[in-house]
Design a protein around this motif. Structure first.
Motif, mmCIF file in Angstrom:
data_model
loop_
_atom_site.group_PDB
_atom_site.id
_atom_site.type_symbol
_atom_site.label_atom_id
_atom_site.label_comp_id
_atom_site.label_asym_id
_atom_site.label_seq_id
_atom_site.Cartn_x
_atom_site.Cartn_y
_atom_site.Cartn_z
ATOM 1 N N GLY A 92 52.791 26.628 83.716
ATOM 2 C CA GLY A 92 54.095 27.262 83.535
ATOM 3 C C GLY A 92 54.766 26.809 82.257
ATOM 4 N N PRO A 93 55.763 27.568 81.782
ATOM 5 C CA PRO A 93 56.450 27.220 80.541
ATOM 6 C C PRO A 93 57.313 25.982 80.721
ATOM 7 C CG PRO A 93 57.520 29.075 81.600
ATOM 8 C CD PRO A 93 56.263 28.806 82.380
ATOM 9 N N PRO A 94 57.527 25.217 79.635
ATOM 10 C CA PRO A 94 58.372 24.019 79.729
ATOM 11 C C PRO A 94 59.849 24.404 79.737
ATOM 12 C CG PRO A 94 57.682 24.343 77.480
ATOM 13 C CD PRO A 94 57.000 25.423 78.284
ATOM 14 N N GLU A 95 60.679 23.461 80.077
ATOM 15 C CA GLU A 95 62.122 23.672 80.001
ATOM 16 C C GLU A 95 62.655 23.290 78.621
ATOM 17 O OE1 GLU A 95 63.938 21.476 83.119
ATOM 18 O OE2 GLU A 95 63.145 22.761 84.719
ATOM 19 N N ARG A 96 61.945 22.403 77.931
ATOM 20 C CA ARG A 96 62.388 21.912 76.627
ATOM 21 C C ARG A 96 61.209 21.811 75.676
ATOM 22 N NH1 ARG A 96 65.417 19.306 80.426
ATOM 23 N NH2 ARG A 96 67.676 19.225 80.074
ATOM 24 N N LEU A 97 61.521 21.883 74.396
ATOM 25 C CA LEU A 97 60.546 21.651 73.342
ATOM 26 C C LEU A 97 61.115 20.629 72.369
ATOM 27 C CD1 LEU A 97 59.424 25.288 72.383
ATOM 28 C CD2 LEU A 97 58.099 23.614 73.702
ATOM 29 N N THR A 98 60.289 19.686 71.968
ATOM 30 C CA THR A 98 60.679 18.750 70.917
ATOM 31 C C THR A 98 60.068 19.211 69.603
ATOM 32 O OG1 THR A 98 60.851 16.888 72.452
ATOM 33 C CG2 THR A 98 60.598 16.372 70.110
ATOM 34 N N VAL A 99 60.929 19.419 68.611
ATOM 35 C CA VAL A 99 60.522 19.966 67.318
ATOM 36 C C VAL A 99 60.696 18.890 66.249
ATOM 37 C CG1 VAL A 99 60.918 21.776 65.598
ATOM 38 C CG2 VAL A 99 61.261 22.265 68.043
ATOM 39 N N VAL A 100 59.675 18.717 65.420
ATOM 40 C CA VAL A 100 59.728 17.786 64.287
ATOM 41 C C VAL A 100 59.448 18.564 63.010
ATOM 42 C CG1 VAL A 100 58.686 15.766 63.181
ATOM 43 C CG2 VAL A 100 59.010 15.795 65.660
ATOM 44 N N ALA A 101 60.262 18.345 61.980
ATOM 45 C CA ALA A 101 60.022 18.917 60.654
ATOM 46 C C ALA A 101 59.887 17.774 59.660
ATOM 47 C CB ALA A 101 61.160 19.853 60.248
ATOM 48 N N TYR A 102 58.874 17.863 58.777
ATOM 49 C CA TYR A 102 58.559 16.702 57.933
ATOM 50 C C TYR A 102 57.938 17.172 56.619
ATOM 51 C CZ TYR A 102 57.309 11.678 57.469
ATOM 52 O OH TYR A 102 57.213 10.370 57.085
ATOM 53 N N ASN A 103 58.537 16.749 55.521
ATOM 54 C CA ASN A 103 57.915 16.906 54.203
ATOM 55 C C ASN A 103 57.023 15.690 53.981
ATOM 56 O OD1 ASN A 103 57.352 16.627 51.404
ATOM 57 N ND2 ASN A 103 59.121 17.862 50.862
ATOM 58 N N ILE A 104 55.699 15.880 53.969
ATOM 59 C CA ILE A 104 54.768 14.746 53.978
ATOM 60 C C ILE A 104 54.274 14.350 52.586
ATOM 61 C CG2 ILE A 104 54.014 15.226 56.326
ATOM 62 C CD1 ILE A 104 51.453 16.430 55.134
ATOM 63 N N ARG A 105 54.739 14.996 51.540
ATOM 64 C CA ARG A 105 54.383 14.647 50.154
ATOM 65 C C ARG A 105 52.878 14.450 49.982
ATOM 66 N NH1 ARG A 105 56.490 10.197 45.741
ATOM 67 N NH2 ARG A 105 55.407 8.705 47.031
ATOM 68 N N MET A 106 52.113 15.409 50.439
ATOM 69 C CA MET A 106 50.660 15.410 50.271
ATOM 70 C C MET A 106 49.982 14.197 50.911
ATOM 71 S SD MET A 106 52.380 16.796 47.538
ATOM 72 C CE MET A 106 52.355 15.576 46.237
ATOM 73 N N GLY A 107 50.690 13.474 51.777
ATOM 74 C CA GLY A 107 50.110 12.329 52.465
ATOM 75 C C GLY A 107 50.385 10.997 51.816
ATOM 76 N N PHE A 108 51.142 10.960 50.724
ATOM 77 C CA PHE A 108 51.367 9.718 49.989
ATOM 78 C C PHE A 108 52.766 9.176 50.252
ATOM 79 C CE2 PHE A 108 47.853 11.616 47.783
ATOM 80 C CZ PHE A 108 47.049 10.535 47.448
ATOM 81 N N GLY A 109 52.808 7.873 50.560
ATOM 82 C CA GLY A 109 54.074 7.214 50.840
ATOM 83 C C GLY A 109 54.808 6.830 49.575
ATOM 84 N N LEU A 110 55.979 6.222 49.744
ATOM 85 C CA LEU A 110 56.784 5.819 48.604
ATOM 86 C C LEU A 110 56.074 4.796 47.736
ATOM 87 C CD1 LEU A 110 60.450 5.493 49.907
ATOM 88 C CD2 LEU A 110 59.515 7.194 48.338
ATOM 89 N N ASP A 111 55.167 4.021 48.314
ATOM 90 C CA ASP A 111 54.447 3.024 47.538
ATOM 91 C C ASP A 111 53.208 3.594 46.857
ATOM 92 O OD1 ASP A 111 52.895 3.461 49.745
ATOM 93 O OD2 ASP A 111 52.866 1.382 50.444
ATOM 94 N N GLY A 112 52.965 4.904 47.009
ATOM 95 C CA GLY A 112 51.824 5.523 46.352
ATOM 96 C C GLY A 112 50.525 5.429 47.120
ATOM 97 N N ARG A 113 50.550 4.842 48.325
ATOM 98 C CA ARG A 113 49.336 4.779 49.132
ATOM 99 C C ARG A 113 49.174 6.050 49.940
ATOM 100 N NH1 ARG A 113 48.857 1.541 53.135
ATOM 101 N NH2 ARG A 113 51.070 1.336 53.538
ATOM 102 N N PHE A 114 47.933 6.455 50.138
ATOM 103 C CA PHE A 114 47.633 7.582 51.017
ATOM 104 C C PHE A 114 47.759 7.079 52.446
ATOM 105 C CE2 PHE A 114 44.554 10.605 53.018
ATOM 106 C CZ PHE A 114 45.267 11.759 52.748
ATOM 107 N N ASP A 115 48.789 7.530 53.149
ATOM 108 C CA ASP A 115 49.190 6.879 54.395
ATOM 109 C C ASP A 115 49.314 7.886 55.536
ATOM 110 O OD1 ASP A 115 49.982 4.965 56.171
ATOM 111 O OD2 ASP A 115 52.025 4.747 55.386
#
Length: 653
Positions: A417-440
């Motif tokens: 059956g369908p859920p009563e709620r949905l949790t939605v996440v939106a994220y700009n992932i910058r091609m997978g690279f963190g602020l320190d320049g590591r692929f994270d």
């Protein structure tokens, strides 16, 4: 044959290590030197090209000092830099380690070229091994693993490379006569060395790119301008690797039959430049066949007698003009690697500066085709197949493991059956690279998983750019999150936005947005969640790209118009990096269309930059039928943005 095996093996290992360094150095230009697009693109390009221009001085050093000491010192520096990068230190330390490794690798290539007149077997094997390993590792380089297995593999590879470099190699025959023949015939391997850089660029961008092959397969599974989660998405990789090795080690036909390789390479480059997802797989396969055949045309083409003077350790011959020939080979590989840099910078900087770039891979392929086709045809054939049949078979078998061992993205199914709620996440992932320049990707997936999401909308998704290391960030994240995906191309067919969902998705549509002067393309991706029992929710993922000095008003209006039409009265979620703040005209386009700011209860909710958020530019909007609650922007530096998350209650049935 011992000479040939050591030459091929050591050169191939060095090429693998150099490509590993490049996969760290290239994205470092953007994420570390570029400082999240705050550095002008022209300055980043100058930084990138400068090191390749500097390497043009290496042939003079080799001629003055001698190839042997240059090769040994440069090989040691390349090996140490590659090993140090396994620690993935991040930041400027990572950038300068990678830069040192790159420069050492370029100097090493020049030194090797001075003493090796038949590089094609080693180059071909190095390209193929790197592609096979990259596929088996699911396009995530061992440099970024941070585990004991990464250290073990890196240490073994570095040790074998250094042992091969240090091993003295006896002259393979031909003596002075062989040297004279090479010089008189036109340069003894000059053409082959000249193609090393352009071939590396085409192999990394198209011919031997596992990420591009899988992305192409995902378009074939979805169609209609969007891409979905494929089964056995890496299946084209072993075919491409085997075809490349076969054509690189097979005697070219005589006469005009020799044109099949250059023609195949050009057609593959044209298909790639056409920027159509459904043409990526044939582009990969044709480019692999053509690139291998072009290398074969230059294999010993300048030396009809087939003799070789030295191995990759740089033992020199200095009789009757071979010093001049060695210098030409050194300059040839240095110029070829400069072509690599010019091609890479010319192609990828277009997404910052806004000029057409489709001609770049075609021009580079044309250069390779012309150099190969105009090479002198081989007279006779060298005894013994090269690369050795056993080595080629082993590399192909390694590539065959990729579609078998790679984790497949699961297929979503309806629950009870369908859920009563949905949790939605939106994220700009910058091609997978963190602020320190590591692929994270680990950091990205962990912060998303903590929200226990039902739907994830991603921006700045890169699926094959050589500039960013050639990773398929979307497929790997989907595997780790256990959520199927739909991908909408924006800048090109492998860079854009995506929706991942625990629930089945259908009716995917992608709308290109007006460019309005912004160099990077933008789109709106709509999918419909099938929550069972006839309950359906429309979701639209986008990443607005504002024109210089203005807000993304035109694009915001286009997204809202598309989203309202697409939803057709169903509950609607619109989210992404919208590059606009509450109160701006572009932000008002969404509220004027009847959408609700799902993060309003937590305002101000800054999301950029991730380490000191000051700007509210990542948003989630919902239609009036959905009731938002618990908005949050969890802290993380795995990207330059923070994700935003909200729980929405579905309307009662």
């Amino acid at each position: 044959m011992r000479y040939r095996q050591l030459t091929t093996g050591t050169l191939a290992l060095g090429v693998v290590l150099l490509i590993d360094v490049l996969r760290v150095w290239l994205p470092g230009i953007i994420t570390i030197f570029g400082q999240a697009a705050s550095t002008p693109a022209e300055l980043m390009g100058a930084f990138a090209l400068g090191w390749f221009v500097l390497a043009l001085g290496a042939p003079a050093v080799v001629r003055r000092v001698g190839a042997r000491p240059v090769v040994v010192v440069a090989a040691a520096a390349l090996a140490l830099a590659r090993l140090a990068l396994t620690a993935a230190p991040g930041g400027r330390t990572q950038l300068w380690l990678a830069t040192a490794g790159l420069l050492a690798g370029l100097v090493w290539l020049v030194g090797v070229a001075a003493g090796t007149d038949r590089p094609v077997p080693g180059l071909a094997l190095g390209f193929a091994v790197n592609a096979a390993l990259h596929a088996v590792w699911d396009t995530v380089d061992v440099v970024w693993w941070g585990t004991w297995a990464a250290w073990l593999f890196s240490s073994v590879a570095v040790l074998l490379f250094l042992l091969g470099t240090a091993q003295p190699v006896a002259r393979a025959g031909g003596g002075a006569a062989g040297g004279d023949g090479g010089a008189q015939a036109g340069g003894g391997g000059v053409r082959a060395w000249l193609l090393a850089g352009p071939a590396l660029l085409l192999a990394g961008m198209v011919a031997l790119s596992p990420a591009l092959a899988r992305t192409g397969m995902s378009y074939l599974f979805a169609g209609d301008g969007v891409a979905g989660s494929p089964l056995f998405g890496l299946a084209p990789v072993p075919v491409a690797v085997a075809a490349f090795l076969f054509t690189a080690s097979t005697r070219p036909p005589r006469g005009w039959g020799r044109a099949y390789g250059p023609v195949a390479l050009l057609v593959g480059a044209l298909l790639f430049a056409g920027d159509r997802g459904d043409l990526l797989v044939p582009a990969v396969l044709l480019a692999a066949v053509g690139l291998g055949a072009c290398l074969a045309l230059t294999d010993d083409a300048d030396r009809p007698d087939g003799t070789a003077q030295t191995g990759p350790t740089g033992r020199e011959t200095a009789r009757d003009g071979t010093d001049a020939t060695a210098a030409r080979r050194g300059y040839a590989v240095a110029v070829g690697m400069l072509v690599f840099a010019l091609g890479a910078v010319g192609y990828y900087s277009a997404y910052d500066l806004g000029y057409p770039n489709a001609a770049v891979p075609v021009v580079v392929a044309g250069l390779v085709a012309v150099v190969a086709f105009t090479a002198q045809p081989v007279v006779g054939w060298l005894p013994g197949p090269f690369p050795p049949i056993r080595a080629a078979a082993a590399v192909t078998a390694l590539a065959l493991l990729a579609p078998v061992v790679a984790d497949e993205v699961p297929v979503a199914g309806n629950r009870d059956g369908p859920p009563e709620r949905l949790t939605v996440v939106a994220y700009n992932i910058r091609m997978g690279f963190g602020l320190d320049g590591r692929f994270d990707l680990t950091g990205l997936t962990e912060v998303v998983q903590r929200q226990r999401p039902d739907v994830v909308l991603l921006s700045e998704v890169d699926r094959a750019w050589l500039l960013n290391g050639g990773h398929d960030t979307l497929d790997v994240m989907a595997e780790r999150l256990g959520m199927p995906y739909v991908f909408g191309p924006a800048a090109d067919s492998v860079w854009g936005d995506a929706v991942l969902s625990r629930w089945p998705m259908d009716d995917a549509r992608s709308l290109p947005l007006p460019a309005v002067g912004a160099p990077t393309g933008a789109q709106a991706l709509g999918v419909t969640l099938d929550l069972s029992d006839g309950v359906r929710v429309a979701v639209v993922s986008t990443h607005l790209q504002p024109p210089p000095g203005k807000g993304p008003v035109v694009q915001a209006r286009a997204v809202t118009d598309f989203a309202i039409r697409y939803a057709a009265g169903r509950p609607l979620v619109v989210a992404g990096d919208l590059n606009t703040e509450p109160g701006d005209e572009a932000f008002g386009q969404f509220t004027a269309a009847g959408l609700v700011d799902a993060l309003a209860a937590a305002r101000p909710l800054a999301t950029s930059p991730a380490d000191d958020p000051r700007e509210q530019i990542d948003h989630i909007f919902v239609s009036a039928a959905l009731t938002p609650s618990d908005p949050v922007a969890p802290r993380s530096t795995a990207s330059d943005h923070l994700p935003v998350a909200v729980t929405v209650a579905l309307p009662p049935r």
